[in-house]
Design an enzyme around this catalytic site. Sequence first.
Site, PDB file in Angstrom:
ATOM      1  N   GLU A   1     -32.580  18.590  21.401  1.00  0.00           N
ATOM      2  CA  GLU A   1     -33.225  17.591  20.552  1.00  0.00           C
ATOM      3  C   GLU A   1     -32.302  16.391  20.442  1.00  0.00           C
ATOM      4  O   GLU A   1     -31.237  16.471  19.831  1.00  0.00           O
ATOM      5  CB  GLU A   1     -33.541  18.154  19.155  1.00  0.00           C
ATOM      6  CG  GLU A   1     -34.591  19.253  19.157  1.00  0.00           C
ATOM      7  CD  GLU A   1     -34.989  19.699  17.752  1.00  0.00           C
ATOM      8  OE1 GLU A   1     -34.656  18.979  16.777  1.00  0.00           O
ATOM      9  OE2 GLU A   1     -35.635  20.757  17.626  1.00  0.00           O
TER      10      GLU A   1
ATOM     11  N   GLU B   1     -32.998  26.458  15.704  1.00  0.00           N
ATOM     12  CA  GLU B   1     -31.914  26.005  14.828  1.00  0.00           C
ATOM     13  C   GLU B   1     -31.552  27.090  13.800  1.00  0.00           C
ATOM     14  O   GLU B   1     -31.340  26.800  12.615  1.00  0.00           O
ATOM     15  CB  GLU B   1     -32.306  24.697  14.125  1.00  0.00           C
ATOM     16  CG  GLU B   1     -32.519  23.547  15.093  1.00  0.00           C
ATOM     17  CD  GLU B   1     -32.727  22.213  14.390  1.00  0.00           C
ATOM     18  OE1 GLU B   1     -32.213  21.202  14.888  1.00  0.00           O
ATOM     19  OE2 GLU B   1     -33.402  22.177  13.343  1.00  0.00           O
TER      20      GLU B   1
END
Length: 611
Positions: A255, A180
């Site tokens: 995710e 991320e």
Amino acid sequence: MKKNLLWLVVFCFSISAFGQAPKHTFKLGESDFLLDGKPFQIISGELHYPRVPKEAWRERMKMAKAMGLNTIGTYVFWNLHEPQKGKFDFSGNNNIAEFVKIAQQEGLWVILRPSPYVCAEWEFGGYPYWLQNEKGLVVRSTEKQYLEEYKKYIIEVGKQLAPLQINHGGNIIMVQVENEYGSYAADKNYLDINRKMFIEAGFDGLLYTCDPAADVKDGHLAGLLPAVNGIDNPAKIRKLVNENHDGKGPYFIAEWYPAWFDWWGTAHHTVPAEQYTKKLDSVLAAGISINMYMFHGGTTRDFMNGANYKDISPYEPQTSSYDYDAPLNEAGNATEKFRQFRSVIEKHLPAGQSLPAIPAAKPSMAIAPFKLNEQVALFNMLPQAVKNATPLTFEDLKQDYGYVLYRTTIKGGKQGELQLKQLRDYAIIFINQKRAGILDRRLNQNTLSLTLPEGDVQLDIFVENMGRVNFGKYLLENKKGITEQVTFAGTEVKNWSMYGFPFKNINSYTTKPSAIQGNGPTLQKGTFKINTVADTYLDMTDWGKGVVWVNGHNLGKYWAIGPQQTLYIPKEWLKKGNNDVAVLELLKNDQQILKAIDQPILNTLKKINVE
């Protein structure tokens, strides 16, 4: 002949270096992943090896298969594997290579996430605390020292795991570069350095990046597959990936969050399965691959919980339970969410495939109340002091986790405000060993009004590290303890003695049958006897705040404010006969009775009076 012999030597070396000859291939197609040249839909769930006892890894993987997963995802945690600079540990519950091999034995592929930064509601986002002692080092950057330490680490990880990639005969199908990163910065050069380091460490298979939808552009590196986090609209996913991947797929939700984590003082997070079954169905029907975060959360033990902190929100240390309201609960049993997700997955199985039966729920047990019959006040078992004019941080003291007692003497006979500048994170204040108050970073507290008795006064400040921030810019401001200065009535307080209590090995702290004196933190020990071994939950409802160990295993933290009121004891850490228990209690040292119940309490908030 010599040429053939040379080829044979090279071939044999390649087999010995990477374990075994390749058996499968895994590649990117225009719109699908290709396993051995055929379209393959990843149906994965996140499962972290340190959050589950090693003895239970296989059990959890069998549950993954029973829900219909064909893959599991896991981070690799730097601070577990290099807890002190240059000292690497891949043994016991840190044996991630064994974790991956068990997954292969159970017919599961693995998606590996070995970047130094993991977030994961984990202490310092996975970074080892000692990085902060390297002057000038800046994590998640191209700063020279950081890259040097990063490289040493990823090379060691590569030694463990690169031979287990699918292109070397193993079951690791993809490896994630950074984590991320688009939510943090947008330095493509930094990302490319990551990629090159991975390849140098032996990760020469399929690499990818993952970012929330809004951050894919900043976090993606050209040439790698951009995976998307946090959305499940097939059209939006295709559009985002196509825009960042030359108009091509495949499409992977790295995710997917059908639940959430908890932090102290806030209600337990639950999300009904019904809110997500249709979304899962639409994703699978569209041929999009998915990784559920979490499939099974487990427990964050050994002081390894992280914390969130932003300018607009308070400090939020996470609970030890990482139940996450996941399909598989903290103890590894199937939930209603598990069953409903399984039913959805079953609809999308390839022709001729069926799912194994769901393993029966494990039995759990209660343990009758028993007394802890040995105790010691921490103030009566002080280690050697470190002395300094001003308070030293945990990092200055080369202490990673736990607690530090700061002690000095000041002149009494006056009133004033005691101020702890940049306290991190929780302090119990004592005047002549009597508790005078508590300061809690969660509540933005850093001052306490005091009236001091006449004469010389002993001032004690017992400070707890409640978890380093694991997300955002405050990764760079993660030192613990009293990180600046202490003042009383406007004057700086100096001449400190500091005593560290890291509690790495509970057996190194001795107790004895005696009455507790004063109202400071205490360590209590005892035993309980059982005839049957099963999962159980220590009920800490009547206690205050602290940590529990059973048979030497750190079970995590408890705190009466909730929402978590129990500590899960896995059956694997119990034995028939006598079992040892130790409790570090910070607030209620008159409490000596423990008991265990057969179900967790994860959803009870309480207001407690600790003055």
